[in-house]
Design an enzyme around this catalytic site. Structure first.
Site: not given
Length: 214
Positions: A105-108, A146, A174, A176
């Site tokens: 995941c590019e956020h976390h 995704q 996910h 996250c």
């Protein structure tokens, strides 16, 4: 020559957010820089980098990021899609299901784990089966969301085949969501892309029946 190469790379990966200097460093230079920065993170957290167990962790993480987990950021790792003449005139749906998905995941920067199901209707050519798996893995080996991953796989298959009759279906967990924040370990995320003949409800249903069968 270097500028032309970098421009080609940027044109090829504009669907993933990259800054202008994304390809300025060699792989080894990236590894060395990431190792130093990750060591600073560990030290800031209070970890003793002189400990035998931790001493080489920054380098291990850096190598994993560059050579494995995020190797899909380098267009030079993109698999060549092999096409073969459809000599058998096969014109029914071809499904490749349960392709292992392991991304981040590019956020976390925590894992996304799931399955990818791909289908297309052959016209004059078919794709080598292993190439579909390799294509999925290539786009998965990036910091991802995704929805973008689903579109990237679909677009690449349509480009390779030269037509629109392609479907992609992803179900993933996910971490996250599961390991932080709401900490929901039961939910999963489904994304889909339907083009060409797969826009028709009957064809979609046939595809879904195939991927849900044992």
């Amino acid at each position: 020559m270097a500028d032309d190469f970098n421009n080609t790379l940027m044109d090829s990966v504009t669907d993933t957010p990259l800054h202008d200097g994304a390809f300025d460093l060699t792989e080894q230079e990236k590894i060395e820089k990431i190792a130093g920065l990750f060591g600073e993170i560990m030290s800031t957290l209070g970890l003793d980098l002189t400990d035998d167990s931790l001493r080489n962790t920054p380098l291990r993480v850096a190598k994993m990021y560059v050579n494995e987990a995020f190797s899909g950021l380098d267009i030079r790792n993109k698999p060549t899609i092999s096409l073969f003449d459809n000599r058998y005139c096969y014109d029914e749906m071809l499904v490749e299901k349960n392709i292992t998905l392991y991304s981040y995941c590019e956020h976390h920067f925590v894992p996304i784990i799931g399955k990818v199901h791909v289908a297309y209707i052959p016209h004059s050519a078919v794709i080598g089966l292993s190439k579909i798996n390799r294509l999925v893995q290539y786009y998965a080996k990036r910091p991802q969301v995704q929805e973008r991953l689903t579109v990237q796989i679909a677009n690449e298959l349509k480009d390779a085949l030269g037509h629109e009759d392609v479907a992609v279906w992803i179900e993933a967990d996910h971490l996250c969501v599961a390991s932080r924040g709401i900490k929901d370990t039961n939910s999963s995320t489904i994304t889909q892309s339907y083009s060409g003949a797969f826009k028709h409800r009957y064809v979609q249903q046939k595809f879904l029946t195939q991927i849900n069968s044992r």
